[in-house]
Design a protein around this motif. Structure first.
Motif, PDB file in Angstrom:
ATOM      1  N   LEU A 230      -9.953  16.401   3.681  1.00  0.00           N
ATOM      2  CA  LEU A 230      -8.638  16.434   3.035  1.00  0.00           C
ATOM      3  C   LEU A 230      -8.725  15.548   1.805  1.00  0.00           C
ATOM      4  O   LEU A 230      -8.999  14.344   1.908  1.00  0.00           O
ATOM      5  CB  LEU A 230      -7.559  15.882   3.972  1.00  0.00           C
ATOM      6  N   LEU A 231      -8.520  16.138   0.648  1.00  0.00           N
ATOM      7  CA  LEU A 231      -8.601  15.356  -0.585  1.00  0.00           C
ATOM      8  C   LEU A 231      -7.389  14.455  -0.714  1.00  0.00           C
ATOM      9  O   LEU A 231      -6.255  14.858  -0.430  1.00  0.00           O
ATOM     10  CB  LEU A 231      -8.696  16.290  -1.789  1.00  0.00           C
ATOM     11  N   LEU A 232      -7.601  13.237  -1.129  1.00  0.00           N
ATOM     12  CA  LEU A 232      -6.520  12.290  -1.306  1.00  0.00           C
ATOM     13  C   LEU A 232      -6.077  12.215  -2.764  1.00  0.00           C
ATOM     14  O   LEU A 232      -5.046  11.640  -3.060  1.00  0.00           O
ATOM     15  CB  LEU A 232      -6.961  10.887  -0.831  1.00  0.00           C
TER      16      LEU A 232
ATOM     17  N   THR B  97      -3.657   6.666   6.938  1.00  0.00           N
ATOM     18  CA  THR B  97      -4.045   8.008   7.374  1.00  0.00           C
ATOM     19  C   THR B  97      -2.843   8.823   7.827  1.00  0.00           C
ATOM     20  O   THR B  97      -2.668   9.981   7.414  1.00  0.00           O
ATOM     21  CB  THR B  97      -5.078   7.906   8.512  1.00  0.00           C
ATOM     22  N   THR B  98      -2.005   8.243   8.676  1.00  0.00           N
ATOM     23  CA  THR B  98      -0.860   9.008   9.172  1.00  0.00           C
ATOM     24  C   THR B  98       0.198   9.219   8.084  1.00  0.00           C
ATOM     25  O   THR B  98       0.968  10.177   8.164  1.00  0.00           O
ATOM     26  CB  THR B  98      -0.244   8.335  10.411  1.00  0.00           C
ATOM     27  N   PHE B  99       0.227   8.358   7.093  1.00  0.00           N
ATOM     28  CA  PHE B  99       1.086   8.630   5.940  1.00  0.00           C
ATOM     29  C   PHE B  99       0.650   9.941   5.277  1.00  0.00           C
ATOM     30  O   PHE B  99       1.481  10.801   4.965  1.00  0.00           O
ATOM     31  CB  PHE B  99       1.016   7.490   4.930  1.00  0.00           C
ATOM     32  N   GLU B 100      -0.658  10.105   5.062  1.00  0.00           N
ATOM     33  CA  GLU B 100      -1.165  11.327   4.428  1.00  0.00           C
ATOM     34  C   GLU B 100      -0.945  12.553   5.307  1.00  0.00           C
ATOM     35  O   GLU B 100      -0.625  13.636   4.815  1.00  0.00           O
ATOM     36  CB  GLU B 100      -2.653  11.181   4.106  1.00  0.00           C
ATOM     37  N   LEU B 101      -1.101  12.398   6.612  1.00  0.00           N
ATOM     38  CA  LEU B 101      -1.042  13.538   7.529  1.00  0.00           C
ATOM     39  C   LEU B 101       0.379  13.936   7.906  1.00  0.00           C
ATOM     40  O   LEU B 101       0.655  15.123   8.125  1.00  0.00           O
ATOM     41  CB  LEU B 101      -1.826  13.219   8.802  1.00  0.00           C
ATOM     42  N   LEU B 102       1.296  12.965   7.966  1.00  0.00           N
ATOM     43  CA  LEU B 102       2.647  13.241   8.455  1.00  0.00           C
ATOM     44  C   LEU B 102       3.719  13.104   7.376  1.00  0.00           C
ATOM     45  O   LEU B 102       4.593  13.964   7.257  1.00  0.00           O
ATOM     46  CB  LEU B 102       2.984  12.304   9.623  1.00  0.00           C
TER      47      LEU B 102
ATOM     48  N   MET C 147       0.832  -1.209   0.000  1.00  0.00           N
ATOM     49  CA  MET C 147       0.000   0.000   0.000  1.00  0.00           C
ATOM     50  C   MET C 147       0.866   1.257   0.000  1.00  0.00           C
ATOM     51  O   MET C 147       0.659   2.170  -0.808  1.00  0.00           O
ATOM     52  CB  MET C 147      -0.926  -0.007   1.216  1.00  0.00           C
ATOM     53  N   LEU C 148       1.854   1.315   0.895  1.00  0.00           N
ATOM     54  CA  LEU C 148       2.700   2.504   0.972  1.00  0.00           C
ATOM     55  C   LEU C 148       3.653   2.583  -0.217  1.00  0.00           C
ATOM     56  O   LEU C 148       3.946   3.676  -0.706  1.00  0.00           O
ATOM     57  CB  LEU C 148       3.472   2.516   2.285  1.00  0.00           C
ATOM     58  N   TYR C 149       4.127   1.439  -0.672  1.00  0.00           N
ATOM     59  CA  TYR C 149       4.976   1.415  -1.868  1.00  0.00           C
ATOM     60  C   TYR C 149       4.216   2.019  -3.053  1.00  0.00           C
ATOM     61  O   TYR C 149       4.736   2.881  -3.766  1.00  0.00           O
ATOM     62  CB  TYR C 149       5.393  -0.024  -2.182  1.00  0.00           C
TER      63      TYR C 149
ATOM     64  N   MET D 151     -12.145   1.273   2.704  1.00  0.00           N
ATOM     65  CA  MET D 151     -11.475   2.441   2.128  1.00  0.00           C
ATOM     66  C   MET D 151     -11.592   2.447   0.607  1.00  0.00           C
ATOM     67  O   MET D 151     -11.347   3.474  -0.033  1.00  0.00           O
ATOM     68  CB  MET D 151      -9.998   2.429   2.550  1.00  0.00           C
ATOM     69  N   ALA D 152     -12.000   1.328   0.022  1.00  0.00           N
ATOM     70  CA  ALA D 152     -12.115   1.240  -1.435  1.00  0.00           C
ATOM     71  C   ALA D 152     -13.094   2.280  -1.956  1.00  0.00           C
ATOM     72  O   ALA D 152     -14.217   2.411  -1.451  1.00  0.00           O
ATOM     73  CB  ALA D 152     -12.565  -0.161  -1.844  1.00  0.00           C
ATOM     74  N   GLY D 153     -12.680   3.038  -2.940  1.00  0.00           N
ATOM     75  CA  GLY D 153     -13.529   4.068  -3.532  1.00  0.00           C
ATOM     76  C   GLY D 153     -13.497   5.390  -2.801  1.00  0.00           C
ATOM     77  O   GLY D 153     -14.026   6.393  -3.310  1.00  0.00           O
ATOM     78  N   CYS D 154     -12.884   5.436  -1.618  1.00  0.00           N
ATOM     79  CA  CYS D 154     -12.823   6.696  -0.869  1.00  0.00           C
ATOM     80  C   CYS D 154     -11.753   7.612  -1.457  1.00  0.00           C
ATOM     81  O   CYS D 154     -10.704   7.147  -1.895  1.00  0.00           O
ATOM     82  CB  CYS D 154     -12.516   6.423   0.603  1.00  0.00           C
ATOM     83  N   ASN D 155     -12.021   8.890  -1.447  1.00  0.00           N
ATOM     84  CA  ASN D 155     -11.079   9.859  -2.024  1.00  0.00           C
ATOM     85  C   ASN D 155     -10.783  11.025  -1.100  1.00  0.00           C
ATOM     86  O   ASN D 155     -10.237  12.043  -1.519  1.00  0.00           O
ATOM     87  CB  ASN D 155     -11.598  10.374  -3.367  1.00  0.00           C
ATOM     88  N   CYS D 156     -11.163  10.882   0.179  1.00  0.00           N
ATOM     89  CA  CYS D 156     -10.880  11.968   1.118  1.00  0.00           C
ATOM     90  C   CYS D 156     -10.885  11.437   2.542  1.00  0.00           C
ATOM     91  O   CYS D 156     -11.337  10.316   2.811  1.00  0.00           O
ATOM     92  CB  CYS D 156     -11.911  13.097   0.980  1.00  0.00           C
ATOM     93  N   LEU D 157     -10.343  12.258   3.435  1.00  0.00           N
ATOM     94  CA  LEU D 157     -10.446  12.019   4.873  1.00  0.00           C
ATOM     95  C   LEU D 157     -11.253  13.163   5.469  1.00  0.00           C
ATOM     96  O   LEU D 157     -11.056  14.330   5.105  1.00  0.00           O
ATOM     97  CB  LEU D 157      -9.055  11.969   5.515  1.00  0.00           C
ATOM     98  N   ILE D 158     -12.142  12.833   6.382  1.00  0.00           N
ATOM     99  CA  ILE D 158     -12.946  13.847   7.049  1.00  0.00           C
ATOM    100  C   ILE D 158     -12.295  14.168   8.386  1.00  0.00           C
ATOM    101  O   ILE D 158     -12.018  13.280   9.186  1.00  0.00           O
ATOM    102  CB  ILE D 158     -14.388  13.356   7.254  1.00  0.00           C
TER     103      ILE D 158
END
Length: 408
Positions: free
Chosen positions: A406-408, A314-319, A215-217, A381-388
């Protein structure tokens, strides 16, 4: 000095102040430079177009020769040559003369306008060298000037711009075959845990297939970064410390998942002292991913994230993402926040700041059912494109509430 239990914004500030922008550069072929960050200012080496040219098929001639031309009194003009795009005419257009010209061809000396092919009557003598023109043209009608697009010496592209197909086209139009860009960040990703096995391996009792590594790769690849190392590690602190030490010889950042909480197998409390790394913070006041840890080893930033898949994502996106945007000089990766209207109820009370998955479309954001928000769940998380982003102390949220995403 290490800080424990800090706010997200404070954590990001520590991360960014501990990092450094990419300085390494390399030359790449312009055709392979899409998505790269320009490391030099680009000035036009010549006028473009490099000559006066015709924007259409027709005849290049002198506007003065068409004075008084009308349907009743057309002007007779002699055609002395033909010029195509890619060629040139060595003759000068004098009084009463014209050159048949095609789109993109250089306008010959002496001509100051071009009449469209469909606006004249030609071939009324046996040699097809005469045309009749029944209208006047002004000087420079249908005339593209040398340097009309770009003047020599003009600053066209500034250092730091992200190259897209448009910038690649501009570089190509200037004859630039290679361009200097910033090197890509060299990322290292480790997923730790004795329970993890790779897809394709037999799933024995007590084991689970790992999702975090791939996932992170894949997310790093979406950001234009192909990790130089990506592998699974055991829960043995010495092994993990050795792997990190070896990887830092070729890394600009290290990302790990697992081993950051308070259990017996949360090994990074041992790994970092072995490395003599400086731990700058542990625990961020948010859910999911509270036990996120950040350290620096030999100048290399290390992000130690929760092993729970959604918490890691989530923390990958935030940090991690803000650091990549800064260090990689790619502003397009900066977090994009917007307001949206909630389409569903979220019935949990949020004592701490909480981030939940969502799908936004046309300003409205929907969320999975209440039972599918666990930090260990990835399928929802499939199909999701943002974090609330739900503030700490929030009560239940209901349909129609305005939330920040936060748009992904």
């Amino acid at each position: 000095m290490e800080q424990i239990g800090i706010e997200l914004e404070q954590a990001v500030e520590i991360i960014l102040s501990s990092g450094r922008k990419m300085k390494r550069t390399q030359f790449v072929f312009t055709k392979e430079a899409n998505g790269r960050i320009l490391a030099e200012d680009i000035y036009a080496p010549f006028d473009n177009p490099p000559f006066h040219r015709s924007p259409l098929d027709g005849f290049a001639l002198r506007s003065k020769d068409l004075e008084g031309a009308s349907k009743e009194i057309p002007k007779s003009i002699q055609v002395i040559d033909t010029v195509y795009a890619g060629g040139c005419c060595n003759q000068t257009v004098n009084q009463g003369e014209a050159v048949r010209i095609m789109t993109g061809a250089p306008i010959p000396e002496g001509a100051d306008c071009v009449i469209r092919l469909e606006d004249i009557k030609e071939g009324f003598n046996e040699e097809n060298t005469l045309i009749l023109v029944d209208r006047e043209l002004k000087r420079y009608d249908n005339f593209c000037f040398k340097g009309e697009d770009v003047k020599k010496g003009t600053l066209l592209l500034q250092k730091g711009v992200k190259l897209t197909y448009i910038e690649q086209g501009i570089l190509s139009s200037l004859g630039i075959e290679q361009v200097e860009v910033y090197d890509k960040l060299r990322a290292v990703v480790f997923a730790t845990g004795d329970e993890l096995v790779e897809p394709g391996t037999e799933l024995k009792p007590g084991k689970i297939y790992d999702s975090n590594l791939l996932m992170l790769y894949a997310r790093l690849c979406e950001f234009g970064i192909a990790p130089v190392i990506a592998k699974h590690l055991s829960d043995e602190p010495g092994e993990v410390a050795r792997a990190i030490e070896e990887s830092c010889q070729k890394a600009d950042l290290v990302i790990t998942t697992g081993g950051v909480s308070v259990g017996d197998k949360d090994i990074f409390h041992e790994v970092l002292p072995i490395l003599e790394a400086e731990r700058l913070f542990w625990k961020v006041n948010l859910k999911p991913g509270t036990p996120a840890m950040f350290a620096v080893y030999k100048g290399i930033p290390m992000f130690h994230l929760s092993g729970n898949p959604f918490a890691a994502a989530t923390t990958f996106e935030l940090l991690v993402r803000p650091y990549i945007a800064m260090a990689g000089r790619d502003e397009s990766l900066c977090t994009n926040r917007k307001k949206a209207v909630l389409e569903d109820d979220f019935i949990k009370v949020s004592n701490v700041r909480r981030f939940i998955r969502g799908k936004v479309e046309d300003g409205k954001v929907s969320i999975p059912p209440a039972t599918q928000h666990s930090s260990g769940m990835l399928a929802s998380m499939a199909g999701c494109n943002c974090l609330i982003d739900i503030p700490a102390g929030s009560m239940e949220l209901h349909k129609g509430s305005v939330v920040e995403i936060l748009l992904l």
